[in-house]
Design a protein around this motif. Sequence first.
Motif, PDB file in Angstrom:
ATOM      1  N   ARG A  72       0.826  -1.207   0.000  1.00 34.69           N
ATOM      2  CA  ARG A  72       0.000   0.000   0.000  1.00 34.69           C
ATOM      3  C   ARG A  72       0.855   1.249   0.000  1.00 34.69           C
ATOM      4  O   ARG A  72       0.486   2.275  -0.566  1.00 34.69           O
ATOM      5  CB  ARG A  72      -0.840   0.069   1.275  1.00 34.69           C
ATOM      6  CG  ARG A  72      -1.874  -0.965   1.375  1.00 34.69           C
ATOM      7  CD  ARG A  72      -2.689  -0.765   2.626  1.00 34.69           C
ATOM      8  NE  ARG A  72      -3.572  -1.900   2.801  1.00 34.69           N
ATOM      9  CZ  ARG A  72      -4.654  -2.105   2.076  1.00 34.69           C
ATOM     10  NH1 ARG A  72      -4.998  -1.236   1.147  1.00 34.69           N
ATOM     11  NH2 ARG A  72      -5.402  -3.169   2.268  1.00 34.69           N
ATOM     12  N   ARG A 102     -10.181 -13.853   2.991  1.00 35.86           N
ATOM     13  CA  ARG A 102      -9.642 -12.727   3.736  1.00 35.86           C
ATOM     14  C   ARG A 102      -8.865 -13.226   4.946  1.00 35.86           C
ATOM     15  O   ARG A 102      -9.058 -14.378   5.355  1.00 35.86           O
ATOM     16  CB  ARG A 102     -10.826 -11.867   4.225  1.00 35.86           C
ATOM     17  CG  ARG A 102     -11.489 -11.105   3.106  1.00 35.86           C
ATOM     18  CD  ARG A 102     -10.531 -10.142   2.526  1.00 35.86           C
ATOM     19  NE  ARG A 102     -11.138  -8.823   2.390  1.00 35.86           N
ATOM     20  CZ  ARG A 102     -10.436  -7.729   2.209  1.00 35.86           C
ATOM     21  NH1 ARG A 102      -9.124  -7.777   2.199  1.00 35.86           N
ATOM     22  NH2 ARG A 102     -11.028  -6.573   2.055  1.00 35.86           N
ATOM     23  N   ARG A 106     -13.021 -14.945   6.000  1.00 41.14           N
ATOM     24  CA  ARG A 106     -14.226 -14.617   5.239  1.00 41.14           C
ATOM     25  C   ARG A 106     -13.913 -14.736   3.736  1.00 41.14           C
ATOM     26  O   ARG A 106     -12.862 -14.277   3.297  1.00 41.14           O
ATOM     27  CB  ARG A 106     -14.599 -13.178   5.580  1.00 41.14           C
ATOM     28  CG  ARG A 106     -15.995 -12.765   5.226  1.00 41.14           C
ATOM     29  CD  ARG A 106     -16.190 -11.297   5.602  1.00 41.14           C
ATOM     30  NE  ARG A 106     -16.460 -11.082   7.021  1.00 41.14           N
ATOM     31  CZ  ARG A 106     -16.335  -9.901   7.634  1.00 41.14           C
ATOM     32  NH1 ARG A 106     -15.912  -8.834   6.975  1.00 41.14           N
ATOM     33  NH2 ARG A 106     -16.623  -9.776   8.906  1.00 41.14           N
TER      34      ARG A 106
ATOM     35  N   GLU B 156      -5.574  -3.089   8.397  1.00 38.27           N
ATOM     36  CA  GLU B 156      -5.898  -4.081   7.373  1.00 38.27           C
ATOM     37  C   GLU B 156      -7.278  -4.684   7.652  1.00 38.27           C
ATOM     38  O   GLU B 156      -8.069  -4.886   6.737  1.00 38.27           O
ATOM     39  CB  GLU B 156      -4.846  -5.194   7.346  1.00 38.27           C
ATOM     40  CG  GLU B 156      -3.518  -4.781   6.720  1.00 38.27           C
ATOM     41  CD  GLU B 156      -3.655  -4.374   5.264  1.00 38.27           C
ATOM     42  OE1 GLU B 156      -4.552  -4.876   4.568  1.00 38.27           O
ATOM     43  OE2 GLU B 156      -2.857  -3.519   4.824  1.00 38.27           O
ATOM     44  N   MET B 157      -7.532  -4.967   8.929  1.00 42.33           N
ATOM     45  CA  MET B 157      -8.823  -5.537   9.293  1.00 42.33           C
ATOM     46  C   MET B 157      -9.937  -4.525   8.991  1.00 42.33           C
ATOM     47  O   MET B 157     -11.007  -4.900   8.519  1.00 42.33           O
ATOM     48  CB  MET B 157      -8.848  -5.925  10.770  1.00 42.33           C
ATOM     49  CG  MET B 157      -7.835  -7.005  11.157  1.00 42.33           C
ATOM     50  SD  MET B 157      -7.914  -8.494  10.166  1.00 42.33           S
ATOM     51  CE  MET B 157      -9.407  -9.199  10.825  1.00 42.33           C
ATOM     52  N   SER B 159      -9.961  -2.514   6.643  1.00 35.40           N
ATOM     53  CA  SER B 159     -10.203  -2.489   5.199  1.00 35.40           C
ATOM     54  C   SER B 159     -11.033  -3.688   4.759  1.00 35.40           C
ATOM     55  O   SER B 159     -11.601  -3.683   3.669  1.00 35.40           O
ATOM     56  CB  SER B 159      -8.880  -2.436   4.426  1.00 35.40           C
ATOM     57  OG  SER B 159      -8.311  -3.716   4.317  1.00 35.40           O
ATOM     58  N   THR B 160     -11.096  -4.736   5.584  1.00 30.89           N
ATOM     59  CA  THR B 160     -11.920  -5.895   5.224  1.00 30.89           C
ATOM     60  C   THR B 160     -13.318  -5.791   5.810  1.00 30.89           C
ATOM     61  O   THR B 160     -14.168  -6.624   5.524  1.00 30.89           O
ATOM     62  CB  THR B 160     -11.314  -7.221   5.754  1.00 30.89           C
ATOM     63  OG1 THR B 160     -11.532  -7.299   7.171  1.00 30.89           O
ATOM     64  CG2 THR B 160      -9.825  -7.315   5.480  1.00 30.89           C
ATOM     65  N   THR B 162     -17.099  -5.151   6.693  1.00 32.61           N
ATOM     66  CA  THR B 162     -18.238  -5.053   5.791  1.00 32.61           C
ATOM     67  C   THR B 162     -19.324  -4.123   6.330  1.00 32.61           C
ATOM     68  O   THR B 162     -20.230  -3.755   5.610  1.00 32.61           O
ATOM     69  CB  THR B 162     -18.837  -6.452   5.526  1.00 32.61           C
ATOM     70  OG1 THR B 162     -18.913  -7.144   6.774  1.00 32.61           O
ATOM     71  CG2 THR B 162     -17.957  -7.241   4.566  1.00 32.61           C
ATOM     72  N   GLU B 166     -18.216  -2.299  12.483  1.00 28.85           N
ATOM     73  CA  GLU B 166     -17.047  -3.172  12.526  1.00 28.85           C
ATOM     74  C   GLU B 166     -15.793  -2.360  12.181  1.00 28.85           C
ATOM     75  O   GLU B 166     -14.764  -2.472  12.844  1.00 28.85           O
ATOM     76  CB  GLU B 166     -17.235  -4.325  11.535  1.00 28.85           C
ATOM     77  CG  GLU B 166     -16.193  -5.429  11.673  1.00 28.85           C
ATOM     78  CD  GLU B 166     -16.258  -6.443  10.524  1.00 28.85           C
ATOM     79  OE1 GLU B 166     -17.208  -6.375   9.706  1.00 28.85           O
ATOM     80  OE2 GLU B 166     -15.339  -7.273  10.442  1.00 28.85           O
ATOM     81  N   GLN B 203     -10.751   2.529   0.968  1.00 27.62           N
ATOM     82  CA  GLN B 203     -12.114   2.336   1.488  1.00 27.62           C
ATOM     83  C   GLN B 203     -12.436   3.261   2.647  1.00 27.62           C
ATOM     84  O   GLN B 203     -13.593   3.403   3.030  1.00 27.62           O
ATOM     85  CB  GLN B 203     -12.326   0.883   1.960  1.00 27.62           C
ATOM     86  CG  GLN B 203     -12.090  -0.190   0.911  1.00 27.62           C
ATOM     87  CD  GLN B 203     -10.617  -0.524   0.754  1.00 27.62           C
ATOM     88  OE1 GLN B 203      -9.776  -0.032   1.500  1.00 27.62           O
ATOM     89  NE2 GLN B 203     -10.306  -1.319  -0.239  1.00 27.62           N
TER      90      GLN B 203
END
Lengths: 457, 457
Positions: A72, A102, A106, B156-157, B159-160, B162, B166, B203
């Motif tokens: 990144r 992921r 997930r 990083e988490m 960015s995952t 949903t 969260e 994101q």
Amino acid sequence: MTVDPGLPDHITPRRVVIIGGGFAGLFAARTLRHAPVQVTVVDRTPHHLFQPLLYQCATGILSEGQIAVPLRHVLRRHENVDCVLAEVTDVDVAARRVIGLRPTGRPIEIPYDDLIVCAGVQQSYFGHDEYALVAPGMKTLEDALTIRRRVFGAFEMASTATDPAERRRWLTFALVGAGPTGVELAGQIHEVATFTLRNEYRQFDPDETTVLLLDGGKEPLAPFGPKLAARAAKALAGMGVELHMGSIVTAVDARGIEVKGPDGTARRFDAGTVLWTAGVTAPALAGQLARRTGAEQDRAGRLKVRPDLTLPGHPEISVVGDLMSLGHLPGVAEVAMQGGLYAGRRITRQVERGAGEPRPFRYHDLGSAAYISRGRAVLSVGPVHASGLVGWLGWLFIHLAFLTSFRNRLGALLTWATAFSRETRRERAVTMARVKPGEDLYHPVPESLAARERTRS
Amino acid sequence: MTVDPGLPDHITPRRVVIIGGGFAGLFAARTLRHAPVQVTVVDRTPHHLFQPLLYQCATGILSEGQIAVPLRHVLRRHENVDCVLAEVTDVDVAARRVIGLRPTGRPIEIPYDDLIVCAGVQQSYFGHDEYALVAPGMKTLEDALTIRRRVFGAFEMASTATDPAERRRWLTFALVGAGPTGVELAGQIHEVATFTLRNEYRQFDPDETTVLLLDGGKEPLAPFGPKLAARAAKALAGMGVELHMGSIVTAVDARGIEVKGPDGTARRFDAGTVLWTAGVTAPALAGQLARRTGAEQDRAGRLKVRPDLTLPGHPEISVVGDLMSLGHLPGVAEVAMQGGLYAGRRITRQVERGAGEPRPFRYHDLGSAAYISRGRAVLSVGPVHASGLVGWLGWLFIHLAFLTSFRNRLGALLTWATAFSRETRRERAVTMARVKPGEDLYHPVPESLAARERTRS
């Protein structure tokens, strides 16, 4: 499939997915910077790894941060690029979707119009994955830190030894594979023993260390050609590294290694540390892709590509880097960079000017270099062959030139200057696991492998 | 017990054993360099750790090698010093033997004439060791790397994630303990979010991060005095760090933290990352020593010493460093260094001039400094109090002055110059564990704690 170059805002741009953020993936992403495409780089680690210097991290010269930079970060100014942390498990070729997991476990699906596969290769133990339990490979940052722990740990273990045979065993390092990585590791371990650790142990002289370099082939660094191979062999022998060419490994355990020598006789070497750099194999993803596209795989499982680096019948899928099989191109950083560049340019041209048969990929061999020890390297650049100090200066130049694209030259030069001029390696710190019965702090047994070992015995 | 200074070759020199290679142990060993004694430094790790900069390793500024140097290397030219890698489990005070375990699990006994105990302290969870499962402490190199993995992993988490809740949770960091380490970590994490990671995520904006600093006391950095504490609180608040003083932690789990606020009301904070720097406790060895010698322990289990830093009735046993309890001396590097120096000098004098009542230990307070963020620090040197840029320059000077004893100043200065001037932290690389069900790559559950958790639930 082609999109007009003057892309209006309301049209979704062409989506390029790149699997793997190694040299090939990074160069492909960079090449696509100004193309009207949306790029997604998927990798299972958050960093780009400068693999040619992994052995310097493993032997305490460089830190993790000096060879691994966050993808990144490298790509932060490429506004059309996003990085996704996921392990790709499959590709739905018909629906054009990359399928992965992921870090949370997930599932994730990423649609593509163009796919560039550069997932690399992994260490191969030629059907004996149980060797990994005692003989780590040299492919990932984790591997480098494991080797760092084992190399410096071996001397600590030697200092705890209560009988001479046990000490001799801890002071013996058996390296399987005499390619560049094996040769470089052998040179570094020899230097650690004779130079770095000088005066640090009271019970023994680290100079008593034996480094064995074993390989089934005829000469070390065979891809460099017979002349440099001979010079490398001479340099290694001159340092005291024991070369055992023509030796096929028949067993590896926690206390040593067994080989069948060139004359067919079995031989055992007691060694506290066994490191493995002997072979590579394609990851499971390559097999999936072959099944889904009908592409052929070579002996190591690499995917055979057309001259334009795409899979036959699938012009939307390029395979580059170590996973690509084309002619007899070697699995080196230089081929990966040029392959990534080619794949990125090919897509850019298609998007901007429409499809058309591209010129086939041509690899420009800029040379190879392997570092043996302080002031000694072998170098092959076109017709020029060099070894010794000249080779080393060439090595230095090549690495500085490439490092510069994402690390600052001055920092690396300073680090190397320190490592070469003073009796020190700055990055010897290791972390250690807790003692469980039957293992020591430096050699914790990974749970998964221990379980496998238990079910076997 | 005293030995003549002009020691003939056939007489075994007096044996000094030092437990722990931290600041106290290292300074004691160095002080004994020219004394006619045989010194053994026992430590469970092979390195000396520059603990005051651990938080910089944890947040990607410094590498492991920059804060951890092999003890053997530091002491290689001290010919009367040997280093032994072992975990000390007990001391046979009557027989004068240190009892420990080698990294192989093999027992070891080391006889001594003089013993210097500087085994340090460990993180205390105030009776809730299960918190360690989700809230790592900040005492060892392993801790620093765990925190590095969690801090960068949290983004990083995020960015995952949903759903927005969260994501918000992953972008919330709860730090328990507003001492220097907690304040420094809070400042660094804030800087990572607002400066280092700028432009790296598509994101979300890492700038949305919330850093909570929770403590049961009235003000952060209380030991620096009310004036600097107020300035530190103002600087933290100005940066956007949420200070929650007077908050007692009542529960910690994988998704956040619960506290009882100053007004007695319960409150929950959702946080993906909880870090713990709240308290310290003496290791089990201190209890063993207290039982064997009749020495008293203070509330944290530290051993109360006489004014000459020995245990009452045991002039052959000194206790120095963080494990020493004397008046209200703080557990800082400076006290440890001066204590080690004193213990070493006391033994040297005894050996050279015979026994005699030594002058009591006097601590010379050279000041304290805590780094908050780029160009901001608080500093207290005697009557001088400084904050902001002046404080930061003082901090820089102090750390360079102390670092120089075993690392080169230039290297550290260059590293810091890079970290401060460019939008980068060079040491962000982390290793990750494999996915097991119910955990992610960045948050593997340590086996021992997972087992404990299982038996509890």
